[in-house]
Write an enzyme that holds these catalytic residues in place. Structure first.
Site, PDB file in Angstrom:
ATOM      1  N   GLY A  41      -5.545   7.600   3.258  1.00 18.83           N
ATOM      2  CA  GLY A  41      -5.973   7.909   1.896  1.00 18.83           C
ATOM      3  C   GLY A  41      -6.522   9.307   1.665  1.00 18.83           C
ATOM      4  O   GLY A  41      -6.485   9.820   0.546  1.00 18.83           O
ATOM      5  N   GLU A  96     -13.412  11.414   3.879  1.00 21.89           N
ATOM      6  CA  GLU A  96     -12.886  10.107   3.432  1.00 21.89           C
ATOM      7  C   GLU A  96     -12.486  10.173   1.971  1.00 21.89           C
ATOM      8  O   GLU A  96     -13.099  10.914   1.197  1.00 21.89           O
ATOM      9  CB  GLU A  96     -13.961   9.026   3.606  1.00 21.89           C
ATOM     10  CG  GLU A  96     -13.615   8.008   4.677  1.00 21.89           C
ATOM     11  CD  GLU A  96     -14.127   6.611   4.362  1.00 21.89           C
ATOM     12  OE1 GLU A  96     -13.303   5.698   4.250  1.00 21.89           O
ATOM     13  OE2 GLU A  96     -15.347   6.438   4.237  1.00 21.89           O
ATOM     14  N   ASP A  97     -11.507   9.381   1.606  1.00 16.77           N
ATOM     15  CA  ASP A  97     -11.117   9.332   0.197  1.00 16.77           C
ATOM     16  C   ASP A  97     -12.178   8.644  -0.650  1.00 16.77           C
ATOM     17  O   ASP A  97     -12.623   9.171  -1.667  1.00 16.77           O
ATOM     18  CB  ASP A  97      -9.749   8.641   0.030  1.00 16.77           C
ATOM     19  CG  ASP A  97      -9.668   7.267   0.715  1.00 16.77           C
ATOM     20  OD1 ASP A  97     -10.626   6.875   1.412  1.00 16.77           O
ATOM     21  OD2 ASP A  97      -8.641   6.583   0.546  1.00 16.77           O
ATOM     22  N   ASP A 100     -16.456   2.559  -0.467  1.00 14.23           N
ATOM     23  CA  ASP A 100     -16.588   1.364  -1.297  1.00 14.23           C
ATOM     24  C   ASP A 100     -17.747   0.533  -0.729  1.00 14.23           C
ATOM     25  O   ASP A 100     -18.903   0.735  -1.105  1.00 14.23           O
ATOM     26  CB  ASP A 100     -15.240   0.616  -1.288  1.00 14.23           C
ATOM     27  CG  ASP A 100     -15.222  -0.611  -2.179  1.00 14.23           C
ATOM     28  OD1 ASP A 100     -16.185  -0.819  -2.914  1.00 14.23           O
ATOM     29  OD2 ASP A 100     -14.238  -1.377  -2.135  1.00 14.23           O
ATOM     30  N   LYS A 128     -18.158   4.209  -4.837  1.00 13.38           N
ATOM     31  CA  LYS A 128     -18.504   3.135  -5.780  1.00 13.38           C
ATOM     32  C   LYS A 128     -19.903   2.691  -5.385  1.00 13.38           C
ATOM     33  O   LYS A 128     -20.056   1.828  -4.505  1.00 13.38           O
ATOM     34  CB  LYS A 128     -17.523   1.960  -5.635  1.00 13.38           C
ATOM     35  CG  LYS A 128     -16.086   2.303  -6.006  1.00 13.38           C
ATOM     36  CD  LYS A 128     -15.207   1.072  -5.802  1.00 13.38           C
ATOM     37  CE  LYS A 128     -13.751   1.400  -5.834  1.00 13.38           C
ATOM     38  NZ  LYS A 128     -12.881   0.299  -5.394  1.00 13.38           N
ATOM     39  N   PHE A 149     -10.540  -0.637  -8.864  1.00 15.09           N
ATOM     40  CA  PHE A 149      -9.617  -0.238  -7.794  1.00 15.09           C
ATOM     41  C   PHE A 149      -8.772   0.927  -8.291  1.00 15.09           C
ATOM     42  O   PHE A 149      -8.040   0.806  -9.272  1.00 15.09           O
ATOM     43  CB  PHE A 149      -8.723  -1.413  -7.371  1.00 15.09           C
ATOM     44  CG  PHE A 149      -7.950  -1.117  -6.130  1.00 15.09           C
ATOM     45  CD1 PHE A 149      -8.531  -1.281  -4.888  1.00 15.09           C
ATOM     46  CD2 PHE A 149      -6.650  -0.640  -6.216  1.00 15.09           C
ATOM     47  CE1 PHE A 149      -7.821  -0.983  -3.727  1.00 15.09           C
ATOM     48  CE2 PHE A 149      -5.933  -0.336  -5.056  1.00 15.09           C
ATOM     49  CZ  PHE A 149      -6.521  -0.510  -3.817  1.00 15.09           C
ATOM     50  N   VAL A 150      -8.912   2.070  -7.623  1.00 11.82           N
ATOM     51  CA  VAL A 150      -8.219   3.275  -8.081  1.00 11.82           C
ATOM     52  C   VAL A 150      -7.019   3.593  -7.198  1.00 11.82           C
ATOM     53  O   VAL A 150      -6.976   3.211  -6.019  1.00 11.82           O
ATOM     54  CB  VAL A 150      -9.172   4.501  -8.120  1.00 11.82           C
ATOM     55  CG1 VAL A 150     -10.218   4.322  -9.205  1.00 11.82           C
ATOM     56  CG2 VAL A 150      -9.827   4.740  -6.768  1.00 11.82           C
ATOM     57  N   ASP A 156      -3.539   4.439  -2.296  1.00 15.65           N
ATOM     58  CA  ASP A 156      -2.396   3.566  -2.573  1.00 15.65           C
ATOM     59  C   ASP A 156      -2.795   2.224  -3.152  1.00 15.65           C
ATOM     60  O   ASP A 156      -3.964   1.824  -3.105  1.00 15.65           O
ATOM     61  CB  ASP A 156      -1.620   3.300  -1.276  1.00 15.65           C
ATOM     62  CG  ASP A 156      -2.345   2.329  -0.352  1.00 15.65           C
ATOM     63  OD1 ASP A 156      -3.567   2.491  -0.173  1.00 15.65           O
ATOM     64  OD2 ASP A 156      -1.707   1.394   0.172  1.00 15.65           O
ATOM     65  N   ARG A 162       0.570   6.862  -3.860  1.00 16.12           N
ATOM     66  CA  ARG A 162      -0.197   7.941  -3.224  1.00 16.12           C
ATOM     67  C   ARG A 162       0.155   9.298  -3.819  1.00 16.12           C
ATOM     68  O   ARG A 162      -0.650  10.220  -3.825  1.00 16.12           O
ATOM     69  CB  ARG A 162       0.079   7.985  -1.715  1.00 16.12           C
ATOM     70  CG  ARG A 162      -0.479   6.803  -0.952  1.00 16.12           C
ATOM     71  CD  ARG A 162      -0.387   7.054   0.554  1.00 16.12           C
ATOM     72  NE  ARG A 162      -0.522   5.824   1.324  1.00 16.12           N
ATOM     73  CZ  ARG A 162      -1.681   5.277   1.692  1.00 16.12           C
ATOM     74  NH1 ARG A 162      -2.809   5.837   1.353  1.00 16.12           N
ATOM     75  NH2 ARG A 162      -1.711   4.162   2.391  1.00 16.12           N
TER      76      ARG A 162
HETATM   77  P1  5GP Z   1     -15.002   0.557   2.551  1.00 16.75           P
HETATM   78  O1  5GP Z   1     -14.956   0.311   4.018  1.00 16.75           O
HETATM   79  O2  5GP Z   1     -16.018   1.622   2.158  1.00 16.75           O
HETATM   80  O3  5GP Z   1     -15.187  -0.713   1.766  1.00 16.75           O
HETATM   81  O4  5GP Z   1     -13.575   1.053   2.110  1.00 16.75           O
HETATM   82  C1  5GP Z   1     -13.113   2.282   2.472  1.00 16.75           C
HETATM   83  C2  5GP Z   1     -11.618   2.371   2.426  1.00 16.75           C
HETATM   84  O5  5GP Z   1     -11.020   1.341   1.641  1.00 16.75           O
HETATM   85  C3  5GP Z   1     -11.219   3.664   1.760  1.00 16.75           C
HETATM   86  O6  5GP Z   1     -11.125   4.706   2.711  1.00 16.75           O
HETATM   87  C4  5GP Z   1      -9.888   3.306   1.125  1.00 16.75           C
HETATM   88  O7  5GP Z   1      -8.849   3.476   2.061  1.00 16.75           O
HETATM   89  C5  5GP Z   1     -10.026   1.850   0.780  1.00 16.75           C
HETATM   90  N1  5GP Z   1     -10.466   1.688  -0.608  1.00 16.75           N
HETATM   91  C6  5GP Z   1     -11.681   1.342  -1.085  1.00 16.75           C
HETATM   92  N2  5GP Z   1     -11.705   1.295  -2.411  1.00 16.75           N
HETATM   93  C7  5GP Z   1     -10.466   1.635  -2.811  1.00 16.75           C
HETATM   94  C8  5GP Z   1      -9.846   1.797  -4.105  1.00 16.75           C
HETATM   95  O8  5GP Z   1     -10.425   1.634  -5.188  1.00 16.75           O
HETATM   96  N3  5GP Z   1      -8.522   2.184  -4.093  1.00 16.75           N
HETATM   97  C9  5GP Z   1      -7.822   2.392  -2.945  1.00 16.75           C
HETATM   98  N4  5GP Z   1      -6.542   2.753  -3.079  1.00 16.75           N
HETATM   99  N5  5GP Z   1      -8.374   2.254  -1.720  1.00 16.75           N
HETATM  100  C10 5GP Z   1      -9.673   1.886  -1.664  1.00 16.75           C
END
Ligand code: 5GP
Length: 176
Positions: A41, A96-97, A100, A128, A149-150, A156, A162
């Protein structure tokens, strides 16, 4: 392709990246910095951000997976590919992208910490905050966004979208 509602335009992303690049360049001036992009991402974010960093940098990548084809975290983080070089005694910025739940970032920080870098910090394009309950500290943050969810700008949904050059929400995902 489904209809996409724009959340952040290419212009908004670009001007924020310019500011972040300047801040990173100032903070790490005179030091050796390794940008570690989290695949997949963050590839577009890292590629654009590093153009605004004016100090010498190394770029490396690692791969993680925490989501399947779903839009919510599985809660299980798995490393799918590792760095190509050691980071011992280097200043490392994980790119990181999106943060969440913060589980991915926490896993990566804990993993990379064991390799004894000179310093270790996190840079994320999006957060978020509602979901980052563990409060993973983000040193450089592009934008805070609502709990939606973006897709786009490297991110993606089921391996698609992407290449969309802005950040958006799929129309039938808007109520998530
Ligand atoms: P976390 O471990 O913080 O819950 O999630 C991190 C990863 O989940 C991000 O690096 C990303 O790859 C994916 N992710 C979390 N939220 C989103 C979202 O809204 N859209 C997308 N496409 N990926 C997300």
């Amino acid at each position: 392709m489904k209809r996409i509602a724009t959340m952040l335009s290419p212009e908004e992303i670009d001007s924020r990246l310019r500011e972040m690049g300047r801040e990173i360049s100032e903070d790490y001036a005179g030091r050796q910095l390794v940008l570690v992009g989290v695949l997949r991402g963050a590839y577009m974010f890292l590629a654009d951000l590093c153009r605004y960093i004016t100090i010498p940098i190394e770029v490396d990548f690692l791969g993680v997976q925490s989501y399947g084809d779903e839009t919510t975290s599985s809660g299980v983080v798995r490393m799918t590919s590792d760095l190509s070089r050691p980071i011992q005694d280097k200043h490392v910025l994980v790119v990181e992208d999106i943060v969440d739940t913060g589980l991915t970032a926490r896993y990566l920080i804990q993993n990379l910490e064991t390799r004894k870098p000179a310093s270790l910090a996190l840079c994320a394009l999006l957060e978020k905050p509602k979901n980052n309950v563990g409060g993973v500290p983000i040193r450089y943050l592009g934008f805070t966004i609502p709990d939606q969810f973006v897709i786009g700008y490297g991110m993606d949904y089921a391996s698609l979208y992407r290449n969309v050059p802005y950040i958006g929400v799929l129309e039938d995902q808007k109520e998530n």
